[in-house]
Design a protein around this motif. Structure first.
Motif, PDB file in Angstrom:
ATOM      1  N   VAL A 367       0.812  -1.209   0.000  1.00  0.00           N
ATOM      2  CA  VAL A 367       0.000   0.000   0.000  1.00  0.00           C
ATOM      3  C   VAL A 367       0.853   1.270   0.000  1.00  0.00           C
ATOM      4  O   VAL A 367       0.514   2.258  -0.662  1.00  0.00           O
ATOM      5  CB  VAL A 367      -0.984  -0.024   1.191  1.00  0.00           C
ATOM      6  N   PHE A 368       1.977   1.288   0.720  1.00  0.00           N
ATOM      7  CA  PHE A 368       2.857   2.456   0.736  1.00  0.00           C
ATOM      8  C   PHE A 368       4.197   2.212   0.043  1.00  0.00           C
ATOM      9  O   PHE A 368       4.950   3.162  -0.170  1.00  0.00           O
ATOM     10  CB  PHE A 368       3.130   2.891   2.182  1.00  0.00           C
ATOM     11  N   LEU A 383       0.442  17.458  -0.887  1.00  0.00           N
ATOM     12  CA  LEU A 383      -0.974  17.790  -1.030  1.00  0.00           C
ATOM     13  C   LEU A 383      -1.484  18.468   0.240  1.00  0.00           C
ATOM     14  O   LEU A 383      -0.940  18.280   1.324  1.00  0.00           O
ATOM     15  CB  LEU A 383      -1.785  16.526  -1.300  1.00  0.00           C
ATOM     16  N   PRO A 384      -2.529  19.258   0.133  1.00  0.00           N
ATOM     17  CA  PRO A 384      -3.068  19.957   1.321  1.00  0.00           C
ATOM     18  C   PRO A 384      -3.854  19.010   2.233  1.00  0.00           C
ATOM     19  O   PRO A 384      -5.016  19.247   2.562  1.00  0.00           O
ATOM     20  CB  PRO A 384      -3.971  21.025   0.707  1.00  0.00           C
ATOM     21  N   LEU A 385      -3.229  17.918   2.617  1.00  0.00           N
ATOM     22  CA  LEU A 385      -3.844  16.927   3.484  1.00  0.00           C
ATOM     23  C   LEU A 385      -2.826  16.499   4.531  1.00  0.00           C
ATOM     24  O   LEU A 385      -1.618  16.551   4.310  1.00  0.00           O
ATOM     25  CB  LEU A 385      -4.291  15.693   2.679  1.00  0.00           C
ATOM     26  N   SER A 386      -3.323  16.052   5.670  1.00  0.00           N
ATOM     27  CA  SER A 386      -2.448  15.530   6.717  1.00  0.00           C
ATOM     28  C   SER A 386      -2.043  14.097   6.391  1.00  0.00           C
ATOM     29  O   SER A 386      -2.623  13.455   5.502  1.00  0.00           O
ATOM     30  CB  SER A 386      -3.142  15.587   8.071  1.00  0.00           C
ATOM     31  N   LEU A 387      -1.035  13.596   7.111  1.00  0.00           N
ATOM     32  CA  LEU A 387      -0.579  12.222   6.894  1.00  0.00           C
ATOM     33  C   LEU A 387      -1.700  11.203   7.119  1.00  0.00           C
ATOM     34  O   LEU A 387      -1.876  10.298   6.289  1.00  0.00           O
ATOM     35  CB  LEU A 387       0.616  11.920   7.792  1.00  0.00           C
ATOM     36  N   ILE A 390      -4.096  11.161   4.081  1.00  0.00           N
ATOM     37  CA  ILE A 390      -3.519  10.515   2.894  1.00  0.00           C
ATOM     38  C   ILE A 390      -3.413   9.006   3.096  1.00  0.00           C
ATOM     39  O   ILE A 390      -3.773   8.209   2.221  1.00  0.00           O
ATOM     40  CB  ILE A 390      -2.138  11.118   2.591  1.00  0.00           C
ATOM     41  N   ALA A 391      -2.913   8.603   4.278  1.00  0.00           N
ATOM     42  CA  ALA A 391      -2.690   7.175   4.524  1.00  0.00           C
ATOM     43  C   ALA A 391      -3.994   6.393   4.529  1.00  0.00           C
ATOM     44  O   ALA A 391      -4.098   5.333   3.893  1.00  0.00           O
ATOM     45  CB  ALA A 391      -1.957   6.995   5.848  1.00  0.00           C
ATOM     46  N   TYR A 392      -5.011   6.913   5.226  1.00  0.00           N
ATOM     47  CA  TYR A 392      -6.276   6.175   5.298  1.00  0.00           C
ATOM     48  C   TYR A 392      -6.995   6.172   3.961  1.00  0.00           C
ATOM     49  O   TYR A 392      -7.714   5.208   3.631  1.00  0.00           O
ATOM     50  CB  TYR A 392      -7.174   6.775   6.381  1.00  0.00           C
ATOM     51  N   ALA A 393      -6.815   7.235   3.173  1.00  0.00           N
ATOM     52  CA  ALA A 393      -7.412   7.233   1.832  1.00  0.00           C
ATOM     53  C   ALA A 393      -6.759   6.158   0.958  1.00  0.00           C
ATOM     54  O   ALA A 393      -7.442   5.467   0.193  1.00  0.00           O
ATOM     55  CB  ALA A 393      -7.257   8.606   1.199  1.00  0.00           C
ATOM     56  N   LEU A 532       6.741   6.823   7.610  1.00  0.00           N
ATOM     57  CA  LEU A 532       6.206   7.578   6.488  1.00  0.00           C
ATOM     58  C   LEU A 532       6.597   9.055   6.591  1.00  0.00           C
ATOM     59  O   LEU A 532       6.894   9.700   5.570  1.00  0.00           O
ATOM     60  CB  LEU A 532       4.687   7.433   6.433  1.00  0.00           C
ATOM     61  N   ARG A 533       6.587   9.594   7.803  1.00  0.00           N
ATOM     62  CA  ARG A 533       7.023  10.990   7.964  1.00  0.00           C
ATOM     63  C   ARG A 533       8.499  11.151   7.612  1.00  0.00           C
ATOM     64  O   ARG A 533       8.898  12.144   6.999  1.00  0.00           O
ATOM     65  CB  ARG A 533       6.770  11.446   9.405  1.00  0.00           C
TER      66      ARG A 533
END
Length: 539
Positions: A367-368, A383-387, A390-393, A532-533
């Motif tokens: 997945v990653f 992207l203008p999203l938090s980790l 993005i991860a759960y999407a 991931l960070r």
């Protein structure tokens, strides 16, 4: 040529020596050895010959590990260079096919053999405990050595033929499973009956040839040879027919991979990878809201892992064909004629215990991994999203790939609805059983998280292998922690039911183990987020 092989070999050994997961895998296998030692000692108290039980468990674990290494470790030896687009550079450096194959496969073979050699001193304990002789020990290790050579070379051949690791792993898994289980399955179906008096001559000849081939393949199978070596009455040679045939076949498969190398790798695609194309399309869109960005990520991973709506339909029809062929196989083979209700039970069992866990572990490891390997994860994090968003999407988009399998499971549940209702009723009436079902699901969730974490640290297929080994180690630890105190108490009191509430004990044990599993899930979850960070800040 020798200097090039040694250069690749030394580089691979240095990388392996510097990687923490390699040492963790060896340490984990030693932990499994210790657990098997305690378990065999416990079994030996009741059945005798604890040394033989210990050596049996150790040998079969090594056999399974060697078989999985063939499809998860060796099958990525060349495909990883293709996916990283470095195979062309190696060829430009005048590294020939033979040097490349030897330099990429020898370190993996050496790593597996080192893991086996670490366990060899423990065989002294098996001999000391009783039930095992030195000829058995030597014969078992030679059997495992030849089996690993053959399985590994099958993986190398698939790595040469295919361009993607996923395809190489899948095909090598099928081939290795056929080599291990195929002869026994063929002999089982042939034993159900022989051609009748009215059968044609060609039918009789084909039956005789098929049976003779299956018998010969079974005699040189590593599984059968290992079972004979581990028998208490073993008197055979240390290096038998299986060792010679497997080692020779492994060298022959390696030769085929050498001959096919240039044929299968003449054109090397240097274009952008699918992950890079998908991320570039995602970033090239118009300005979106946060929810629209999340839907875009879900759609991207839906097309990446489920291959879009076309792939969704192919998976739905493909699983229907597989289950239908199994139904025909059972009925035509007269192994067991099943009706629609039993067909539903078969679909549910295969889905729940084989196909669904396999797909979920593959998705968890991939997945990653695609974004981090291709270097597109930092762009995705811009992207203008938090980790978490993005991860759960991404997780949601990848999970759509298992929906066809869940639809087949629901269809099987409808066909076998009476048994489903009966199982639900039993779970409601027996709380400890329901608690332990929850513990099993939590344990599998731990394995999924470990597959994701290990794949980020190493690669997809080694991550899967490490997660399966960790899951087995966790299962054995849980088994010992729960059942051994109960068994010791039962033996000390001379029986069960003397002022001891078994239902209460197993219920409390399930709660304690479940809390520990939840803690492991949370800990690995945060470890994945930290990884991931860290990857998002890499150039």
């Amino acid at each position: 040529m020798l200097s090039k092989v040694l250069a690749l070999l030394i580089r691979a050994l240095r990388v392996d020596a510097r990687r923490l997961p390699s040492h963790v895998m060896r340490l984990g296998l030693l932990g499994i050895v210790v657990i098997v030692l305690f378990y065999s000692q416990f079994i030996g108290l009741a059945m005798g010959a604890p040394g033989l039980w210990f050596f049996k468990g150790l040998s079969w674990i090594n056999f399974i590990f060697g078989s999985l290494a063939g499809c998860l470790l060796f099958s990525t030896s060349i495909t990883e260079e293709k996916e990283q687009q470095t195979l062309g550079l190696l060829r430009m450096a005048d590294v020939g096919p033979l040097s490349l194959l030897l330099g990429k496969s020898a370190p993996r073979l050496l790593a597996v053999l080192l893991i086996l050699s670490v366990q060899f001193p423990f065989t002294l304990l098996a001999i000391t405990l009783g039930g095992v002789s030195w000829p058995q020990v030597h014969a078992a290790f030679w059997t495992l050595f030849a089996h690993i050579i053959l399985m590994g070379m099958i993986g190398v051949l698939c790595s040469v033929v295919f361009r993607r690791s996923a395809a190489a792993v899948a095909v090598s898994f099928v081939l290795i499973s056929g080599a291990v289980f195929g002869p026994s399955i063929v002999l089982g179906f042939l034993s159900l009956g022989t051609p009748g008096p009215g059968a044609s001559g060609w039918t009789i000849v084909a039956y005789d040839w098929l049976r003779a081939g299956a018998v010969q393949a079974s005699e040189v199978s590593g599984a059968k040879q290992l079972s004979e070596v581990l028998a208490s009455t073993f008197q055979g040679p240390i290096i038998g027919k299986q060792v010679v045939v497997n080692a020779t076949a492994g060298l022959a498969v390696f030769g085929i991979a050498w001959l096919l190398f240039d044929v299968c790798n003449r054109t090397l695609d240097a274009s952008a990878s699918p992950a890079q194309n998908a991320v570039s399309k995602l970033l090239g869109g118009k300005r979106r809201s946060r929810r629209a960005w999340q839907f875009a990520i879900v759609g991207k991973d839906f097309h990446q892992f489920a291959w879009g709506f076309w792939g969704f339909g192919v998976r739905l029809v493909g699983y229907a064909v597989v289950f239908g062929l199994l139904l025909i196989l059972f009925n035509l083979g007269r192994l067991h004629r099943i009706d629609l209700e039993e067909y539903g039970e078969m679909v549910m069992a295969l889905t729940l215990y084989f196909f669904l866990p396999l797909e979920l572990i593959l998705l968890a490891a991939r997945v990653f991994r695609g974004e981090t390997r291709e270097g597109t994860w930092p762009a995705l994090m811009s992207l203008p999203l938090s980790l978490p968003e993005i991860a759960y999407a991404k997780v949601l988009g990848s999970l759509i790939a298992v929906v066809p399998l869940l639809l087949h499971f629901m269809f099987g549940a409808i066909l076998n609805h009476e048994d489903v209702f009966q199982i639900i009723d039993e779970l409601m009436r027996e709380p400890p059983l329901l608690l332990w079902m929850t513990v099993v699901l939590l344990g599998f969730l731990v394995v999924l998280h470990l597959a994701t974490l290990y794949s980020l640290i190493t690669n997809t297929w080694l991550g899967i292998l490490l997660s399966l080994a960790s899951g087995f180690l966790l299962l054995m630890l849980t088994y010992m922690a729960v059942l051994l105190p109960f068994a010791v108490w039962a033996m000390s009191t001379g029986g069960m039911g003397r002022g001891f509430d078994e239902e209460f004990y197993f219920g409390i044990a399930a709660i304690i183990v479940g809390v520990i599993y939840c803690g492991l899930v949370v800990a690995v979850h945060f470890a994945i987020a930290a990884r991931l960070r860290a990857d998002s800040h890499r150039e």
